[in-house]
Scaffold this active site. Structure first.
Site, PDB file in Angstrom:
ATOM      1  N   CYS A   1      16.839  -0.793 -31.935  1.00 44.90           N
ATOM      2  CA  CYS A   1      17.995  -1.991 -32.653  1.00 44.90           C
ATOM      3  C   CYS A   1      17.400  -3.156 -32.769  1.00 44.90           C
ATOM      4  O   CYS A   1      15.803  -3.475 -32.840  1.00 44.90           O
ATOM      5  CB  CYS A   1      18.791  -2.275 -32.290  1.00 44.90           C
ATOM      6  SG  CYS A   1      20.439  -3.340 -32.867  1.00 44.90           S
ATOM      7  N   ASN A   2      17.244  -4.108 -31.811  1.00 45.90           N
ATOM      8  CA  ASN A   2      16.223  -5.176 -31.738  1.00 45.90           C
ATOM      9  C   ASN A   2      15.979  -5.631 -30.695  1.00 45.90           C
ATOM     10  O   ASN A   2      14.551  -6.317 -30.343  1.00 45.90           O
ATOM     11  CB  ASN A   2      17.614  -6.391 -31.411  1.00 45.90           C
ATOM     12  CG  ASN A   2      18.944  -7.112 -32.339  1.00 45.90           C
ATOM     13  OD1 ASN A   2      18.449  -7.092 -33.262  1.00 45.90           O
ATOM     14  ND2 ASN A   2      19.504  -7.799 -32.470  1.00 45.90           N
TER      15      ASN A   2
END
Length: 182
Positions: free
Chosen positions: A108-109
């Protein structure tokens, strides 16, 4: 080599992104492993509890200042903390891990942070879409051709995944760690 898997948590981390991997490391389909190959450990900016997006808090085993040099894998768990100044303290940690040949996972991030820091420039990778990687990475992200549109990608010792690729991310890391069979 030590048998610890270090999960990097920043404030507002996405707890669901680490659950399957942590449980697969600690247990099999029937019970907790009596002699697991690896041990899960949490690393954070300091030893104070880190709060997840959902509100619960985790007490770190290590801070960036006292984490061990010898471990099996470094796993960057996504969340909103990768947009904070605390993320910059992770750059030398990841750089050292990659230079040492450690397994590095980023979901994800966490994968977007890897693009921002230039760590995806020599490997095939994925993340929360090419547009987010370009946005976060700016001039530091020079490997758009290495982007693969799938849930998780493993190349060399780096595993990346988008935020919905939790199971695929877990699978790729377990295979690299030789903790499970294909």
């Amino acid at each position: 080599m030590r048998n610890e898997i270090l999960y990097v948590l920043l404030p507002d981390f996405a707890s669901h992104e680490m659950v399957y991997l942590m449980e697969a490391i600690s247990s099999d389909e029937q019970q907790l492993k009596s002699d697991p190959k690896y041990i899960n450990r949490i690393v954070a900016p300091s030893l104070t509890p880190v709060e997840a997006i959902g509100g619960f808090k985790v007490i770190p085993d290590y801070s960036f200042d006292n984490m061990p040099d010898d471990y099996a894998a470094l796993v960057l768990i996504g969340g909103y903390g990768w947009l904070s100044p605390a993320a910059e303290d992770v750059v030398p940690v990841v750089r050292k891990a990659i230079e040492s040949g450690k397994i590095v996972g980023a979901i994800c991030n966490g994968a977007s942070f890897m693009a921002k820091s230039g760590f995806l420039n020599n490997v095939k990778h994925t993340g929360n879409g090419i547009e987010q990687l370009k946005l976060w990475g700016g001039e530091n992200y020079t490997n758009q051709d290495g982007y693969v549109h799938q849930q998780a990608v493993a190349d060399r010792n780096i595993v990346t995944a988008n935020g919905s690729g939790v199971l695929e991310f877990t699978r790729e890391l377990l295979l690299l760690l030789a903790n499970d069979t294909p």
